[in-house]
Design a protein around this motif. Sequence first.
Motif, PDB file in Angstrom:
ATOM      1  N   TRP A  26       0.889  -1.189  -0.051  1.00 48.42           N
ATOM      2  CA  TRP A  26      -0.018   0.110  -0.010  1.00 48.42           C
ATOM      3  C   TRP A  26       0.640   1.320  -0.006  1.00 48.42           C
ATOM      4  O   TRP A  26       0.490   2.552  -0.557  1.00 48.42           O
ATOM      5  CB  TRP A  26      -1.025   0.043   1.146  1.00 48.42           C
ATOM      6  CG  TRP A  26      -2.117  -0.848   1.063  1.00 48.42           C
ATOM      7  CD1 TRP A  26      -2.239  -2.200   1.698  1.00 48.42           C
ATOM      8  CD2 TRP A  26      -3.048  -1.177   0.118  1.00 48.42           C
ATOM      9  NE1 TRP A  26      -3.160  -2.913   1.384  1.00 48.42           N
ATOM     10  CE2 TRP A  26      -3.919  -2.098   0.306  1.00 48.42           C
ATOM     11  CE3 TRP A  26      -3.600  -0.261  -0.891  1.00 48.42           C
ATOM     12  CZ2 TRP A  26      -4.977  -2.374  -0.588  1.00 48.42           C
ATOM     13  CZ3 TRP A  26      -4.735  -0.439  -1.683  1.00 48.42           C
ATOM     14  CH2 TRP A  26      -5.439  -1.680  -1.384  1.00 48.42           C
ATOM     15  N   SER A  27       2.110   1.297   0.573  1.00 49.98           N
ATOM     16  CA  SER A  27       3.008   2.344   0.565  1.00 49.98           C
ATOM     17  C   SER A  27       3.365   2.506  -0.881  1.00 49.98           C
ATOM     18  O   SER A  27       3.456   3.821  -1.141  1.00 49.98           O
ATOM     19  CB  SER A  27       3.924   2.106   1.454  1.00 49.98           C
ATOM     20  OG  SER A  27       3.795   2.127   2.992  1.00 49.98           O
ATOM     21  N   LYS A  28       3.770   1.605  -1.504  1.00 55.75           N
ATOM     22  CA  LYS A  28       4.193   1.801  -2.991  1.00 55.75           C
ATOM     23  C   LYS A  28       2.901   2.415  -3.727  1.00 55.75           C
ATOM     24  O   LYS A  28       3.067   3.047  -4.495  1.00 55.75           O
ATOM     25  CB  LYS A  28       4.620   0.715  -3.594  1.00 55.75           C
ATOM     26  CG  LYS A  28       5.942   0.294  -3.150  1.00 55.75           C
ATOM     27  CD  LYS A  28       6.352  -0.821  -4.014  1.00 55.75           C
ATOM     28  CE  LYS A  28       7.905  -1.050  -3.767  1.00 55.75           C
ATOM     29  NZ  LYS A  28       8.369  -2.659  -4.575  1.00 55.75           N
ATOM     30  N   LYS A  29       1.730   1.617  -3.518  1.00 56.06           N
ATOM     31  CA  LYS A  29       0.828   2.034  -4.218  1.00 56.06           C
ATOM     32  C   LYS A  29       0.452   3.443  -4.131  1.00 56.06           C
ATOM     33  O   LYS A  29      -0.042   4.170  -5.116  1.00 56.06           O
ATOM     34  CB  LYS A  29      -0.537   1.212  -3.956  1.00 56.06           C
ATOM     35  CG  LYS A  29      -1.732   1.416  -4.836  1.00 56.06           C
ATOM     36  CD  LYS A  29      -2.733   0.155  -4.559  1.00 56.06           C
ATOM     37  CE  LYS A  29      -4.173   0.730  -5.098  1.00 56.06           C
ATOM     38  NZ  LYS A  29      -4.258   0.822  -6.633  1.00 56.06           N
ATOM     39  N   PHE A  30       0.484   3.988  -2.803  1.00 53.61           N
ATOM     40  CA  PHE A  30      -0.260   5.343  -2.763  1.00 53.61           C
ATOM     41  C   PHE A  30       1.220   6.169  -2.708  1.00 53.61           C
ATOM     42  O   PHE A  30       0.981   7.500  -2.586  1.00 53.61           O
ATOM     43  CB  PHE A  30      -0.807   5.426  -1.386  1.00 53.61           C
ATOM     44  CG  PHE A  30      -2.139   4.548  -1.170  1.00 53.61           C
ATOM     45  CD1 PHE A  30      -2.866   4.530  -2.351  1.00 53.61           C
ATOM     46  CD2 PHE A  30      -2.401   3.977  -0.012  1.00 53.61           C
ATOM     47  CE1 PHE A  30      -4.248   3.825  -2.290  1.00 53.61           C
ATOM     48  CE2 PHE A  30      -3.489   3.426   0.010  1.00 53.61           C
ATOM     49  CZ  PHE A  30      -4.605   3.358  -1.152  1.00 53.61           C
ATOM     50  N   GLU A  31       2.298   5.718  -2.915  1.00 52.18           N
ATOM     51  CA  GLU A  31       3.502   6.676  -2.902  1.00 52.18           C
ATOM     52  C   GLU A  31       3.742   7.503  -1.750  1.00 52.18           C
ATOM     53  O   GLU A  31       4.019   8.488  -1.707  1.00 52.18           O
ATOM     54  CB  GLU A  31       3.506   7.435  -4.174  1.00 52.18           C
ATOM     55  CG  GLU A  31       3.366   6.592  -5.588  1.00 52.18           C
ATOM     56  CD  GLU A  31       3.407   7.675  -6.973  1.00 52.18           C
ATOM     57  OE1 GLU A  31       2.965   8.717  -6.562  1.00 52.18           O
ATOM     58  OE2 GLU A  31       3.654   7.089  -7.950  1.00 52.18           O
ATOM     59  N   VAL A  32       3.837   6.696  -0.643  1.00 55.45           N
ATOM     60  CA  VAL A  32       3.889   7.442   0.557  1.00 55.45           C
ATOM     61  C   VAL A  32       5.032   6.444   1.445  1.00 55.45           C
ATOM     62  O   VAL A  32       5.170   5.312   1.091  1.00 55.45           O
ATOM     63  CB  VAL A  32       2.870   7.643   1.619  1.00 55.45           C
ATOM     64  CG1 VAL A  32       1.757   8.542   0.871  1.00 55.45           C
ATOM     65  CG2 VAL A  32       2.100   6.088   1.767  1.00 55.45           C
ATOM     66  N   THR A  33       5.455   6.865   2.503  1.00 53.48           N
ATOM     67  CA  THR A  33       6.313   6.112   3.428  1.00 53.48           C
ATOM     68  C   THR A  33       5.459   5.197   4.324  1.00 53.48           C
ATOM     69  O   THR A  33       4.288   5.450   4.649  1.00 53.48           O
ATOM     70  CB  THR A  33       7.160   6.930   4.356  1.00 53.48           C
ATOM     71  OG1 THR A  33       6.131   7.757   5.237  1.00 53.48           O
ATOM     72  CG2 THR A  33       7.952   8.094   3.571  1.00 53.48           C
ATOM     73  N   PRO A  34       5.958   4.140   4.697  1.00 52.06           N
ATOM     74  CA  PRO A  34       5.126   3.240   5.646  1.00 52.06           C
ATOM     75  C   PRO A  34       4.450   4.098   6.708  1.00 52.06           C
ATOM     76  O   PRO A  34       3.523   3.740   7.405  1.00 52.06           O
ATOM     77  CB  PRO A  34       6.205   2.288   6.033  1.00 52.06           C
ATOM     78  CG  PRO A  34       6.975   2.098   4.922  1.00 52.06           C
ATOM     79  CD  PRO A  34       7.105   3.474   4.460  1.00 52.06           C
ATOM     80  N   GLY A  35       5.363   4.915   7.244  1.00 54.93           N
ATOM     81  CA  GLY A  35       5.062   5.938   8.466  1.00 54.93           C
ATOM     82  C   GLY A  35       3.665   6.558   8.239  1.00 54.93           C
ATOM     83  O   GLY A  35       2.761   6.819   8.690  1.00 54.93           O
ATOM     84  N   GLN A  36       3.693   7.359   6.891  1.00 54.06           N
ATOM     85  CA  GLN A  36       2.671   8.190   6.349  1.00 54.06           C
ATOM     86  C   GLN A  36       1.347   7.132   6.250  1.00 54.06           C
ATOM     87  O   GLN A  36       0.263   7.527   6.521  1.00 54.06           O
ATOM     88  CB  GLN A  36       3.040   8.749   5.135  1.00 54.06           C
ATOM     89  CG  GLN A  36       3.924   9.940   5.311  1.00 54.06           C
ATOM     90  CD  GLN A  36       4.533  10.142   4.106  1.00 54.06           C
ATOM     91  OE1 GLN A  36       4.573   9.592   3.178  1.00 54.06           O
ATOM     92  NE2 GLN A  36       4.585  11.638   3.969  1.00 54.06           N
ATOM     93  N   LEU A  37       1.498   5.930   5.933  1.00 56.37           N
ATOM     94  CA  LEU A  37       0.390   5.124   5.586  1.00 56.37           C
ATOM     95  C   LEU A  37      -0.120   4.750   6.874  1.00 56.37           C
ATOM     96  O   LEU A  37      -1.354   4.993   6.887  1.00 56.37           O
ATOM     97  CB  LEU A  37       0.898   3.856   4.836  1.00 56.37           C
ATOM     98  CG  LEU A  37      -0.091   2.841   4.813  1.00 56.37           C
ATOM     99  CD1 LEU A  37      -1.047   3.209   3.580  1.00 56.37           C
ATOM    100  CD2 LEU A  37       0.359   1.531   4.267  1.00 56.37           C
ATOM    101  N   LYS A  38       0.681   4.315   7.924  1.00 56.90           N
ATOM    102  CA  LYS A  38       0.297   3.952   9.040  1.00 56.90           C
ATOM    103  C   LYS A  38      -0.674   5.149   9.935  1.00 56.90           C
ATOM    104  O   LYS A  38      -1.639   5.000  10.374  1.00 56.90           O
ATOM    105  CB  LYS A  38       1.355   3.471  10.019  1.00 56.90           C
ATOM    106  CG  LYS A  38       1.798   2.099   9.623  1.00 56.90           C
ATOM    107  CD  LYS A  38       2.931   1.535  10.452  1.00 56.90           C
ATOM    108  CE  LYS A  38       3.568   0.422  10.104  1.00 56.90           C
ATOM    109  NZ  LYS A  38       4.483   0.078  10.613  1.00 56.90           N
TER     110      LYS A  38
END
Length: 59
Positions: A26-38
């Motif tokens: 999901w981080s790759k899909k949304f082009e965000v860092t894992p921290g931003q995703l969480k």
Amino acid sequence: MDDKQKTASPDRDKINVKENYEVEYWSKKFEVTPGQLKQAVKSAGTSASEVEKLLKKLK
């Protein structure tokens, strides 16, 4: 619990941040860092569409 044998909806439409492979996907899909995703999941819930809406607003 995330059932890896069931890949169709609704399992595919939810984000489980406790699973590293899902955070990576999901981080790759949304082009965000894992921290931003969480943080987005914490704010918007586990619905992938709601997380996507929130992340688009933040960009």
